[in-house]
Write an enzyme that holds these catalytic residues in place. Sequence first.
Site, PDB file in Angstrom:
ATOM      1  N   ASN A 125      45.285  -4.026 -73.646  1.00 39.56           N
ATOM      2  CA  ASN A 125      45.254  -4.841 -74.563  1.00 39.56           C
ATOM      3  C   ASN A 125      46.712  -5.682 -74.567  1.00 39.56           C
ATOM      4  OD1 ASN A 125      45.938  -5.315 -77.505  1.00 39.56           O
ATOM      5  ND2 ASN A 125      47.929  -4.056 -76.807  1.00 39.56           N
ATOM      6  N   HIS A 127      49.539  -7.946 -76.355  1.00 43.61           N
ATOM      7  CA  HIS A 127      50.897  -7.480 -76.927  1.00 43.61           C
ATOM      8  C   HIS A 127      51.499  -8.180 -76.962  1.00 43.61           C
ATOM      9  CE1 HIS A 127      53.180  -4.900 -79.785  1.00 43.61           C
ATOM     10  NE2 HIS A 127      54.402  -5.253 -79.178  1.00 43.61           N
ATOM     11  N   SER A 154      52.880  -8.814 -73.043  1.00 45.03           N
ATOM     12  CA  SER A 154      52.575  -7.657 -72.327  1.00 45.03           C
ATOM     13  C   SER A 154      51.595  -7.172 -72.136  1.00 45.03           C
ATOM     14  CB  SER A 154      53.800  -6.185 -72.195  1.00 45.03           C
ATOM     15  OG  SER A 154      54.521  -6.460 -72.402  1.00 45.03           O
ATOM     16  N   ASP A 163      50.971   0.960 -78.205  1.00 46.19           N
ATOM     17  CA  ASP A 163      51.263  -0.225 -77.673  1.00 46.19           C
ATOM     18  C   ASP A 163      52.340   0.443 -76.636  1.00 46.19           C
ATOM     19  OD1 ASP A 163      50.175  -2.498 -78.692  1.00 46.19           O
ATOM     20  OD2 ASP A 163      51.819  -2.246 -80.592  1.00 46.19           O
TER      21      ASP A 163
END
Length: 238
Positions: A125, A127, A154, A163
């Site tokens: 992911n 973020h 990140s 997250d």
Amino acid sequence: MPPPHPALSPIANDGGEGKISIVILASGRGSNFAALLAAQQRGDLPIRIRALLSDKSAAPALDIARAAGIGAIALSPRNFSDRAAFDRALFARAAEFRPDLIVLAGYMRVIDAAVVNEWHGRMINIHPSLLPKYPGLHTHARAIEAGDGVHGASVHFVTAQLDGGPVIAQAQIPVLDGDTPDTLAARLLPLEHRLLAASVDAIARHRIALGTHGVECDGKPLVAPLCPQADGSLRAVG
Ligand code: GRF
């Protein structure tokens, strides 16, 4: 470690092409997806983006996929009884493309933990904060309100903690006097694109993987997030 999803093959086992198959999940604009696609089309990344899946039928990211001749699939959470049912259906569609890696690029839904665990080590992911600071929403406003001098983005492996998965790499920018959430987001976005491309590249080239104790880089535990360099690679700093 949870059992891998049955659709998973060893990374980069793509008919000897040396390219990994990727499925992208996005809920909105799709600029991170577009950046990965452009890098693929330039031949800069050893990847094949197989499909773009969204939880929003009006997501502009779907139009980018359609224009590129890539599978574009939207499923509406409203048509499912609960989160788990929706996530099982969405990830079943993703699995049909036999991805080595799933990339969450602006995908704005929390994913059911059991589904996340099936893709352990195979889902990342991006973020917009320097995790572990500011998981969740409104990251730019929170960084400004806190008086942070440095902000960033990140890329991390996805775990059931929102997250909160192991961080692979981060890009930093200064917070300037007078910055608003919008100016900060606009200045960060091009760095996000480079950060995501560099992270995907490192995974595709087997430099980065999720091991039993966290992220491994070149077979060794990663002690701090890597930073993207001007040449598109990721390096340790400090
Ligand atoms: C990016 O800021 C990303 O970090 C966050 O959502 C935004 C998506 O932007 N997760 P886009 O849809 O890729 O343009």
